[in-house]
Write a protein that holds these residues in place. Structure first.
Motif, PDB file in Angstrom:
ATOM      1  N   SER A  47       0.830  -1.213   0.000  1.00 61.56           N
ATOM      2  CA  SER A  47       0.000   0.000   0.000  1.00 61.56           C
ATOM      3  C   SER A  47       0.863   1.262   0.000  1.00 61.56           C
ATOM      4  O   SER A  47       0.390   2.336  -0.381  1.00 61.56           O
ATOM      5  CB  SER A  47      -0.935   0.007   1.212  1.00 61.56           C
ATOM      6  N   CYS A  53       0.957   3.040  -3.169  1.00 62.70           N
ATOM      7  CA  CYS A  53      -0.283   3.681  -3.622  1.00 62.70           C
ATOM      8  C   CYS A  53      -0.348   5.152  -3.233  1.00 62.70           C
ATOM      9  O   CYS A  53      -1.270   5.861  -3.654  1.00 62.70           O
ATOM     10  CB  CYS A  53      -1.500   2.970  -3.034  1.00 62.70           C
ATOM     11  N   LYS A  77      -1.401   8.012  -5.627  1.00 64.75           N
ATOM     12  CA  LYS A  77      -1.989   7.510  -6.867  1.00 64.75           C
ATOM     13  C   LYS A  77      -3.494   7.769  -6.873  1.00 64.75           C
ATOM     14  O   LYS A  77      -4.155   7.639  -5.846  1.00 64.75           O
ATOM     15  CB  LYS A  77      -1.722   6.008  -7.030  1.00 64.75           C
ATOM     16  N   CYS A  94      -6.921   1.598  -6.031  1.00 68.65           N
ATOM     17  CA  CYS A  94      -5.926   2.025  -7.019  1.00 68.65           C
ATOM     18  C   CYS A  94      -5.250   0.766  -7.507  1.00 68.65           C
ATOM     19  O   CYS A  94      -5.502  -0.322  -7.001  1.00 68.65           O
ATOM     20  CB  CYS A  94      -4.906   2.994  -6.408  1.00 68.65           C
TER      21      CYS A  94
END
Length: 405
Positions: A11, A14, A17, A166
């Protein structure tokens, strides 16, 4: 130290993003997907399948929505679908087909991953064939309410069971590893040739071959996140037909794929827009082939064309793509110029390196140009092979045990 860094949760990649835009597999047509791609400006849209099942929890029946991302689509999928012989006569009707018609049937390319999974888990999944890893994003209740209200022609921010998502790509992982490159020393300084990273498993088409003959190669290159090389009779790299570039076009490029050579298609998808010379040839050949439906589509979208003028005409006449008339041909010779960092064909870039280029140099090169691959050329510009992010990840994964000691 290496173990700690490389066991970071997936994560972490991410951060920053954007949330995925989604389409429903059950109610979306290809035309809906086409409109969503244009309106959102996204290169890709995720496709989801949601099942509503009844579950008994604490003696109460609840309707639980089980949603999974099952694929992704881009303009290349639509163009290749319209290029099929059965769809050329009536592209408008073909666009009413369900979006499931263009979803890749290859399993495992999209994988759901828990946020707490390690980076090593992510690398292993990619090496098993995953192209995108779908991960839930933690967001506040207020943000979720706002996201529920956001809709755009059937494409919504992916919000299922109170989560938005995402996805991370090979590029995200390679960029992360570049920040840790010192841990892998001296491997990054070795040449791609000595590391065995140069693959000859690639797609290539001759410059004068019909562009339509490359449709299968384009789809395979899209799935593998590579490209299709355009070479001359001596195996010299002239340019490429890049799925990434095609994804930035619209559906009218189907007419070019249907009527032009591979070399002329490169000029058509040039970022400056197709020259009038090529547009006239495309329209004439559509009429000759009695593809009035495709001609109507071309006229309807109204492709912007490069205005004729001395500078434009001179560039076209001197470019390697000027094969539409004998007066513009150059006796089979092609313009080749540039360096080992980038060779320019008109304004379309083919990113290249040398077999003795270092791994870290090729990594930086690919990341700088936002591509997942780099072509490998010899001193005479002959095509040796290709280096991909996937192959780079194999090298890093193989050397992890040695740096963990």
């Amino acid at each position: 130290m290496a173990v700690t860094l490389l066991s970071h949760e997936v994560s972490d990649l991410c951060l920053g993003k954007p949330a995925l835009r989604s389409l429903s597999i059950s109610s979306t047509t290809i035309a809906d997907a086409l409109n969503a791609l244009k309106i959102t400006g996204e290169n890709y849209l995720s496709v989801w399948s949601c099942d509503h099942n009844l579950h008994h929890i604490n003696n109460q029946t609840q309707n639980i929505e089980d949603c999974r991302c099952i694929g992704k689509i881009c303009m290349v999928d639509i163009v290749c679908f319209l290029s099929k012989e059965e769809n050329l006569l009536n592209p408008s009707s073909a666009l009413q087909s369900p979006v499931s018609s263009i979803i890749s049937k290859v399993s495992g390319t999209i994988r759901h991953v828990e946020p707490h999974s390690s980076l090593l888990d992510a690398i292993d999944l990619i090496l098993e064939g995953a192209q995108n890893l779908v991960i839930p994003i933690k967001s506040s209740i207020h943000q979720r309410k706002k996201l529920v209200q956001k809709q755009c022609l059937g494409s919504t921010t992916t919000l299922h069971n109170g989560h938005e998502f995402c996805w991370i790509t090979q590029e995200d992982v390679i960029r992360y590893l570049l920040n840790l490159i010192g841990l892998f020393s001296p491997i990054p300084a070795y040449s791609i040739e000595s590391l065995g990273l140069i693959s000859t498993d690639l797609h290539a088409v001759r410059y004068h071959d019909r562009a339509s003959s490359a449709i299968g190669s384009i789809l395979d290159a899209l799935a593998k996140q590579t490209s299709v090389a355009v070479v001359d009779e001596d195996g010299i790299l002239i340019g490429e037909i890049s799925p990434f570039t095609l994804a930035c076009c619209d559906e009218t490029v189907t007419a070019a794929v249907t009527t032009l050579s591979a070399g002329d298609l490169m000029a058509f998808i040039d970022c400056g827009g197709p020259p009038e010379d090529i547009m006239r040839v495309v329209k004439a050949r559509l009429i000759e082939k009695k593809l009035e439906g495709m001609l109507d589509l071309l006229e309807e979208v109204q492709v912007p064309m490069t205005t004729s003028g001395s500078s434009s005409d001179e560039e076209f006449a001197s470019s390697p793509t000027a094969t539409l008339s004998s007066s513009n041909s150059r006796s089979g010779k092609y313009s080749r110029f540039g360096s080992y960092s980038t060779r320019m064909v008109r304004r379309a870039e083919a990113i290249v390196c040398h077999p003795r280029s270092s791994l870290v140099a090729v990594m930086v090169q690919a990341l700088a140009h936002r591509v997942n691959y780099v072509w490998v050329l010899e001193d005479d510009y002959s095509l040796v092979g290709i280096v991909t992010f996937s192959d780079m990840l194999k090298v890093f994964r193989e050397h992890l045990p040695s740096i963990e000691k």
